[in-house]
Design a protein around this motif. Sequence first.
Motif, PDB file in Angstrom:
ATOM      1  N   PRO A  74      46.412  -5.461 -30.138  1.00 31.53           N
ATOM      2  CA  PRO A  74      45.666  -4.272 -29.695  1.00 31.53           C
ATOM      3  C   PRO A  74      46.486  -3.284 -28.867  1.00 31.53           C
ATOM      4  CG  PRO A  74      44.331  -6.245 -29.434  1.00 31.53           C
ATOM      5  CD  PRO A  74      45.701  -6.709 -29.828  1.00 31.53           C
ATOM      6  N   ASP A  75      47.320  -3.782 -27.957  1.00 29.56           N
ATOM      7  CA  ASP A  75      48.125  -2.872 -27.133  1.00 29.56           C
ATOM      8  C   ASP A  75      49.124  -2.089 -27.980  1.00 29.56           C
ATOM      9  OD1 ASP A  75      46.774  -3.699 -24.883  1.00 29.56           O
ATOM     10  OD2 ASP A  75      48.404  -4.960 -24.116  1.00 29.56           O
ATOM     11  N   GLY A  76      49.698  -2.728 -28.990  1.00 34.99           N
ATOM     12  CA  GLY A  76      50.621  -2.042 -29.885  1.00 34.99           C
ATOM     13  C   GLY A  76      49.910  -0.999 -30.729  1.00 34.99           C
ATOM     14  N   ALA A  77      48.765  -1.364 -31.262  1.00 36.44           N
ATOM     15  CA  ALA A  77      47.987  -0.425 -32.076  1.00 36.44           C
ATOM     16  C   ALA A  77      47.586   0.802 -31.248  1.00 36.44           C
ATOM     17  CB  ALA A  77      46.754  -1.111 -32.652  1.00 36.44           C
ATOM     18  N   ALA A  78      47.253   0.595 -29.991  1.00 35.63           N
ATOM     19  CA  ALA A  78      46.847   1.702 -29.131  1.00 35.63           C
ATOM     20  C   ALA A  78      48.025   2.624 -28.801  1.00 35.63           C
ATOM     21  CB  ALA A  78      46.231   1.163 -27.841  1.00 35.63           C
ATOM     22  N   LEU A  79      49.215   2.061 -28.666  1.00 35.15           N
ATOM     23  CA  LEU A  79      50.404   2.840 -28.313  1.00 35.15           C
ATOM     24  C   LEU A  79      51.031   3.529 -29.523  1.00 35.15           C
ATOM     25  CD1 LEU A  79      52.517   3.621 -26.165  1.00 35.15           C
ATOM     26  CD2 LEU A  79      53.668   1.431 -26.636  1.00 35.15           C
ATOM     27  N   LEU A  80      50.821   3.008 -30.695  1.00 34.01           N
ATOM     28  CA  LEU A  80      51.478   3.485 -31.913  1.00 34.01           C
ATOM     29  C   LEU A  80      51.412   5.005 -32.120  1.00 34.01           C
ATOM     30  CD1 LEU A  80      53.129   2.422 -34.279  1.00 34.01           C
ATOM     31  CD2 LEU A  80      50.974   2.122 -35.534  1.00 34.01           C
ATOM     32  N   PRO A  81      50.290   5.679 -31.858  1.00 39.35           N
ATOM     33  CA  PRO A  81      50.252   7.134 -32.078  1.00 39.35           C
ATOM     34  C   PRO A  81      51.286   7.910 -31.261  1.00 39.35           C
ATOM     35  CG  PRO A  81      48.033   6.276 -31.896  1.00 39.35           C
ATOM     36  CD  PRO A  81      48.964   5.146 -31.522  1.00 39.35           C
ATOM     37  N   GLU A  82      51.826   7.312 -30.207  1.00 41.27           N
ATOM     38  CA  GLU A  82      52.837   7.981 -29.382  1.00 41.27           C
ATOM     39  C   GLU A  82      54.246   7.842 -29.952  1.00 41.27           C
ATOM     40  OE1 GLU A  82      52.541   7.071 -25.186  1.00 41.27           O
ATOM     41  OE2 GLU A  82      50.379   6.695 -25.391  1.00 41.27           O
ATOM     42  N   LEU A  83      54.422   7.064 -31.022  1.00 46.75           N
ATOM     43  CA  LEU A  83      55.748   6.769 -31.564  1.00 46.75           C
ATOM     44  C   LEU A  83      56.454   8.002 -32.107  1.00 46.75           C
ATOM     45  CD1 LEU A  83      57.883   4.619 -32.272  1.00 46.75           C
ATOM     46  CD2 LEU A  83      56.649   4.243 -34.421  1.00 46.75           C
ATOM     47  N   GLY A  84      55.739   8.873 -32.769  1.00 54.30           N
ATOM     48  CA  GLY A  84      56.361  10.027 -33.411  1.00 54.30           C
ATOM     49  C   GLY A  84      55.947  10.072 -34.871  1.00 54.30           C
ATOM     50  N   SER A  85      56.864  10.447 -35.741  1.00 56.06           N
ATOM     51  CA  SER A  85      56.565  10.594 -37.158  1.00 56.06           C
ATOM     52  C   SER A  85      56.685   9.246 -37.880  1.00 56.06           C
ATOM     53  CB  SER A  85      57.527  11.610 -37.775  1.00 56.06           C
ATOM     54  OG  SER A  85      57.225  11.807 -39.129  1.00 56.06           O
ATOM     55  N   TYR A  86      55.544   8.732 -38.377  1.00 50.04           N
ATOM     56  CA  TYR A  86      55.516   7.450 -39.074  1.00 50.04           C
ATOM     57  C   TYR A  86      54.332   7.434 -40.030  1.00 50.04           C
ATOM     58  CZ  TYR A  86      51.553   6.060 -36.199  1.00 50.04           C
ATOM     59  OH  TYR A  86      50.311   6.003 -35.610  1.00 50.04           O
ATOM     60  N   THR A  87      54.356   6.448 -40.930  1.00 48.66           N
ATOM     61  CA  THR A  87      53.195   6.155 -41.763  1.00 48.66           C
ATOM     62  C   THR A  87      52.953   4.662 -41.660  1.00 48.66           C
ATOM     63  OG1 THR A  87      54.576   5.897 -43.753  1.00 48.66           O
ATOM     64  CG2 THR A  87      53.575   8.068 -43.390  1.00 48.66           C
ATOM     65  N   GLU A  88      51.783   4.239 -42.134  1.00 45.93           N
ATOM     66  CA  GLU A  88      51.420   2.824 -42.035  1.00 45.93           C
ATOM     67  C   GLU A  88      51.122   2.238 -43.399  1.00 45.93           C
ATOM     68  OE1 GLU A  88      48.577   1.644 -38.959  1.00 45.93           O
ATOM     69  OE2 GLU A  88      48.633   3.730 -38.276  1.00 45.93           O
ATOM     70  N   GLY A  89      51.448   0.959 -43.542  1.00 48.24           N
ATOM     71  CA  GLY A  89      51.039   0.153 -44.677  1.00 48.24           C
ATOM     72  C   GLY A  89      50.183  -0.976 -44.142  1.00 48.24           C
ATOM     73  N   ALA A  90      49.890  -1.948 -44.969  1.00 50.10           N
ATOM     74  CA  ALA A  90      49.016  -3.054 -44.573  1.00 50.10           C
ATOM     75  C   ALA A  90      49.482  -3.728 -43.279  1.00 50.10           C
ATOM     76  CB  ALA A  90      48.918  -4.072 -45.696  1.00 50.10           C
ATOM     77  N   GLY A  91      50.724  -4.105 -43.209  1.00 50.35           N
ATOM     78  CA  GLY A  91      51.212  -4.769 -42.007  1.00 50.35           C
ATOM     79  C   GLY A  91      52.448  -4.112 -41.429  1.00 50.35           C
ATOM     80  N   CYS A  92      52.812  -2.954 -41.951  1.00 56.56           N
ATOM     81  CA  CYS A  92      54.069  -2.311 -41.579  1.00 56.56           C
ATOM     82  C   CYS A  92      53.863  -0.921 -41.012  1.00 56.56           C
ATOM     83  CB  CYS A  92      54.980  -2.175 -42.799  1.00 56.56           C
ATOM     84  SG  CYS A  92      55.384  -3.700 -43.606  1.00 56.56           S
ATOM     85  N   VAL A  93      54.877  -0.493 -40.295  1.00 51.66           N
ATOM     86  CA  VAL A  93      55.000   0.887 -39.844  1.00 51.66           C
ATOM     87  C   VAL A  93      56.276   1.409 -40.494  1.00 51.66           C
ATOM     88  CG1 VAL A  93      55.427   2.363 -37.846  1.00 51.66           C
ATOM     89  CG2 VAL A  93      53.821   0.449 -37.663  1.00 51.66           C
ATOM     90  N   TYR A  94      56.177   2.558 -41.179  1.00 46.56           N
ATOM     91  CA  TYR A  94      57.319   3.125 -41.893  1.00 46.56           C
ATOM     92  C   TYR A  94      57.804   4.380 -41.185  1.00 46.56           C
ATOM     93  CZ  TYR A  94      55.387   0.181 -45.568  1.00 46.56           C
ATOM     94  OH  TYR A  94      54.883  -0.882 -46.277  1.00 46.56           O
ATOM     95  N   VAL A  95      59.115   4.451 -40.977  1.00 50.43           N
ATOM     96  CA  VAL A  95      59.741   5.587 -40.323  1.00 50.43           C
ATOM     97  C   VAL A  95      60.833   6.119 -41.250  1.00 50.43           C
ATOM     98  CG1 VAL A  95      61.165   6.270 -38.348  1.00 50.43           C
ATOM     99  CG2 VAL A  95      59.264   4.679 -38.015  1.00 50.43           C
TER     100      VAL A  95
END
Length: 140
Positions: free
Chosen positions: A92-113
Amino acid sequence: MAIKTQPTDASVPEFLDSASPARRVDEGHQIDEIMRAETGVEGVMWGPSIVGYGTYRYVSPSKTSRTQGDWPKVGFSPRKSAISFYGLKDLPDGAALLPELGSYTEGAGCVYVKRLDQIDLTVLRRLIRIAFSRGDDPLP
């Protein structure tokens, strides 16, 4: 059913040196350095293309196929089209922080940069620490 991807004895530096395009070599080594600094452990090759740090016992939440096995707490793969990060959004803490990462997209279990210079490396470091903090308990 068990997870098919397992740790290997393959060399992480050799794998990173073989990445393409050429910028993925530099990005891969930079991410490996960040991962080692934030986790305190050396990366291990998981299958032919994932560099993982730490291990936890994974049990799929799916009711139809109960996949389970060991999996890296956090990891990445410098793929041609994007860098794939594993574990950054699982807690949950990672999911909440993720929008602050920058330019990315998401897959089922991955974050793509697409490019490392398009994300905030301070946020990436925090996401890595969050992912690595997971215990050996299966995900809910």
